[in-house]
Design an enzyme around this catalytic site. Structure first.
Site, PDB file in Angstrom:
ATOM      1  N   TYR A 154     -19.172  54.135 -26.240  1.00 59.16           N
ATOM      2  CA  TYR A 154     -18.364  53.080 -26.858  1.00 59.16           C
ATOM      3  C   TYR A 154     -18.384  51.811 -26.003  1.00 59.16           C
ATOM      4  CZ  TYR A 154     -14.192  50.715 -28.710  1.00 59.16           C
ATOM      5  OH  TYR A 154     -13.312  49.802 -29.243  1.00 59.16           O
ATOM      6  N   LYS A 158     -19.855  48.053 -27.015  1.00 58.93           N
ATOM      7  CA  LYS A 158     -19.013  46.862 -27.016  1.00 58.93           C
ATOM      8  C   LYS A 158     -19.517  45.812 -26.025  1.00 58.93           C
ATOM      9  CE  LYS A 158     -16.097  47.995 -30.224  1.00 58.93           C
ATOM     10  NZ  LYS A 158     -15.988  47.207 -31.462  1.00 58.93           N
ATOM     11  N   ILE A 187      -4.617  48.600 -27.982  1.00 59.08           N
ATOM     12  CA  ILE A 187      -3.852  48.139 -29.136  1.00 59.08           C
ATOM     13  C   ILE A 187      -3.277  49.348 -29.875  1.00 59.08           C
ATOM     14  CG2 ILE A 187      -3.924  46.763 -31.251  1.00 59.08           C
ATOM     15  CD1 ILE A 187      -4.515  45.150 -28.721  1.00 59.08           C
TER      16      ILE A 187
END
Length: 246
Positions: A154, A158, A187
């Protein structure tokens, strides 16, 4: 508020994408909500927008599939004749030790997170170049800046988005197009549902502002970059992360 501009946001059926779509509609954009598997959730976002007097439509497309992306782009251009703001938000994540990452998982992560942004941007870019204006906002992650243990695949995807953003900004700047990247911190969305309340508290404690971020925090950053107030900002990475990474 009416601005008559068209904003496309991929992966907008839930979480950050849904909030971006909702806030953009409130700001007066005609919003195109892209989704892949979650039609019911996407329609709920559309309904919420329409209940507030906004304008939006939902279009299904797998961003990692070139043919579906071309169809998405053509539908949008047929309906509106233009795209003013493209928000590349669609993405997937998972936790795994590096030694347990399969080739299939690595490829799937890059297919959606990186190739997806490439395909969607490539599809919409010619119309922006033709009009000599446009905003492209790529959603990355704070882990693309500093990396995350047990999320190498991941984090790498990114980080690739950040590199793509910077390079494309140089290439299309002369055409009047701004390309920027938003790299959110931790988040409070469904994507982080694997984190326990203890994990979230620990992350909040490590954050100078002492809280976890919200989808609203990210959406407002995106809308700033989409606005005329950011007309001299391009090739930048803005990370709403509460000071988690400075």
């Amino acid at each position: 508020m009416i601005n008559n501009k068209v904003l496309v946001v991929t992966g907008a059926s839930r979480g950050i994408g849904a909030e971006i779509a909702y806030r953009a509609a409130l700001a007066g954009y005609y919003v195109v909500i892209n989704y892949n598997n979650s039609e019911e959730a996407a329609q709920k976002v559309c309904a919420r927008i329409k209940n507030e007097g906004g304008k939006s439509i939902c279009i299904k497309a797998d961003v990692s599939d070139e043919a579906q992306v071309k169809t998405l782009c053509q539908k949008v251009l047929d309906l509106y004749g233009r795209v003013d703001v493209l928000v590349n938000n669609a993405g997937i994540s998972s936790f795994s030790l590096f030694t347990d990452i399969t080739t299939e998982l690595w490829d799937k992560t890059f297919d959606v997170n990186v190739k997806g942004q490439f395909l969607v941007t490539r599809a919409f870019l010619p119309s922006m170049i033709h009009r000599k204006e446009g905003k492209i906002i790529n959603i990355s992650s704070v882990w693309g800046i500093c990396g995350s243990s047990c999320e190498v695949h991941y984090s790498a995807s990114k980080a690739a988005i950040i590199g793509m953003t910077k390079a494309l900004a140089k290439e299309v700047g002369p055409s009047g197009i701004c390309v920027n990247c938003v790299a959110p911190g931790v988040i409070d969305t469904e994507m982080n549902k694997a984190l326990t309340p203890e994990d979230l508290k620990s992350l909040a404690d490590e954050t100078p502002l002492e809280r976890i971020g919200t989808a609203y925090d990210v959406a407002k950053t995106v809308l700033f970059l989409a606005s005329d107030d950011a007309s001299f900002i391009t090739g930048q990475v803005i990370s709403p992360n509460g000071g988690f990474v400075i």
